[in-house]
Each structure stands twice: as structure tokens, then as C-alpha cells.
Design a protein around this motif. Structure first.
Motif, PDB file in Angstrom:
ATOM      1  N   ASN A   1      -2.529  -0.643 -11.917  1.00  0.00           N
ATOM      2  CA  ASN A   1      -2.043  -1.513 -12.987  1.00  0.00           C
ATOM      3  C   ASN A   1      -1.770  -0.734 -14.274  1.00  0.00           C
ATOM      4  OD1 ASN A   1      -1.289  -3.842 -14.237  1.00  0.00           O
ATOM      5  ND2 ASN A   1      -3.367  -4.539 -14.659  1.00  0.00           N
TER       6      ASN A   1
ATOM      7  N   GLY B   1       4.700   1.784  -8.974  1.00  0.00           N
ATOM      8  CA  GLY B   1       5.478   0.853  -8.167  1.00  0.00           C
ATOM      9  C   GLY B   1       5.049   0.926  -6.705  1.00  0.00           C
ATOM     10  N   THR B   2       4.358  -0.082  -6.264  1.00  0.00           N
ATOM     11  CA  THR B   2       3.921  -0.128  -4.878  1.00  0.00           C
ATOM     12  C   THR B   2       4.564  -1.320  -4.197  1.00  0.00           C
ATOM     13  OG1 THR B   2       1.998  -1.461  -5.445  1.00  0.00           O
ATOM     14  CG2 THR B   2       1.685   0.916  -5.423  1.00  0.00           C
ATOM     15  N   ASN B   3       4.442  -1.361  -2.881  1.00  0.00           N
ATOM     16  CA  ASN B   3       4.994  -2.512  -2.172  1.00  0.00           C
ATOM     17  C   ASN B   3       4.079  -3.716  -2.368  1.00  0.00           C
ATOM     18  OD1 ASN B   3       2.848  -1.827  -0.584  1.00  0.00           O
ATOM     19  ND2 ASN B   3       4.045  -1.264   1.209  1.00  0.00           N
ATOM     20  N   ASP B   4       4.484  -4.858  -1.868  1.00  0.00           N
ATOM     21  CA  ASP B   4       3.727  -6.085  -2.099  1.00  0.00           C
ATOM     22  C   ASP B   4       2.366  -6.075  -1.424  1.00  0.00           C
ATOM     23  OD1 ASP B   4       5.692  -7.144  -3.666  1.00  0.00           O
ATOM     24  OD2 ASP B   4       6.717  -8.134  -1.997  1.00  0.00           O
ATOM     25  N   THR B   5       2.211  -5.310  -0.368  1.00  0.00           N
ATOM     26  CA  THR B   5       0.937  -5.272   0.344  1.00  0.00           C
ATOM     27  C   THR B   5      -0.113  -4.502  -0.439  1.00  0.00           C
ATOM     28  OG1 THR B   5       2.168  -5.311   2.417  1.00  0.00           O
ATOM     29  CG2 THR B   5      -0.141  -4.668   2.538  1.00  0.00           C
TER      30      THR B   5
ATOM     31  N   SER C   1      -0.387  -4.007  -3.805  1.00  0.00           N
ATOM     32  CA  SER C   1      -0.312  -4.269  -5.245  1.00  0.00           C
ATOM     33  C   SER C   1      -1.718  -4.261  -5.848  1.00  0.00           C
ATOM     34  CB  SER C   1       0.377  -5.604  -5.514  1.00  0.00           C
ATOM     35  OG  SER C   1      -0.432  -6.663  -5.058  1.00  0.00           O
ATOM     36  N   SER C   2      -1.788  -4.168  -7.156  1.00  0.00           N
ATOM     37  CA  SER C   2      -3.094  -4.102  -7.809  1.00  0.00           C
ATOM     38  C   SER C   2      -3.874  -5.402  -7.621  1.00  0.00           C
ATOM     39  CB  SER C   2      -2.933  -3.800  -9.295  1.00  0.00           C
ATOM     40  OG  SER C   2      -2.255  -4.853  -9.945  1.00  0.00           O
ATOM     41  N   THR C   3      -3.170  -6.520  -7.531  1.00  0.00           N
ATOM     42  CA  THR C   3      -3.848  -7.802  -7.313  1.00  0.00           C
ATOM     43  C   THR C   3      -4.501  -7.846  -5.935  1.00  0.00           C
ATOM     44  OG1 THR C   3      -2.233  -8.878  -8.733  1.00  0.00           O
ATOM     45  CG2 THR C   3      -3.552 -10.295  -7.313  1.00  0.00           C
ATOM     46  N   ASN C   4      -3.806  -7.367  -4.927  1.00  0.00           N
ATOM     47  CA  ASN C   4      -4.374  -7.377  -3.577  1.00  0.00           C
ATOM     48  C   ASN C   4      -5.561  -6.438  -3.464  1.00  0.00           C
ATOM     49  OD1 ASN C   4      -2.558  -9.270  -2.710  1.00  0.00           O
ATOM     50  ND2 ASN C   4      -1.173  -7.800  -1.793  1.00  0.00           N
TER      51      ASN C   4
END
Length: 57
Positions: free
Chosen positions: A17, A22-26, A28-31
């Protein structure tokens, strides 16, 4: 043990974060943060405490 894993996952989520990586949706910092919360919840529940309740007599 799971408390340490949770701390590491929270740190990785913070780095993702803070650095705007820039990461993929899998990944992400939230996951990653949610995985850390899951590990922390399991630690609080007593799973992965590293101790056995069985005693030898």
C-alpha cells in the motif's frame, strides 16, 4: 506462531500500500491484510498456539 505470520502479512500489506506497487487483484494489499486478519483470528481462537493440552502422567 500464527500471530507472527499475521504480523508479517500486515507488514507486506503495508509495503504494498505504501509503495503503490501495482499488483493483480489476487495479491492486493486488502487481500493480504485479510489473510493476516484470518491468521490473527485463528491465533486468538487457540489454533496454532504451539502447545499441546495433553499431559503425560
Amino acid at each position: 506462531m500464527l500471530g507472527i505470520v499475521a504480523a508479517v502479512l500486515f507488514f507486506i500489506a503495508f509495503l504494498i500500500n505504501a509503495a503503490d506497487i501495482g499488483t493483480n487483484d489476487t495479491f492486493s494489499s486488502t487481500n493480504v491484510m485479510l489473510l493476516g486478519l484470518t491468521a490473527l483470528a485463528l491465533q486468538v481462537a487457540g489454533i496454532g498456539a504451539g502447545r499441546s493440552l495433553r499431559r503425560r502422567s
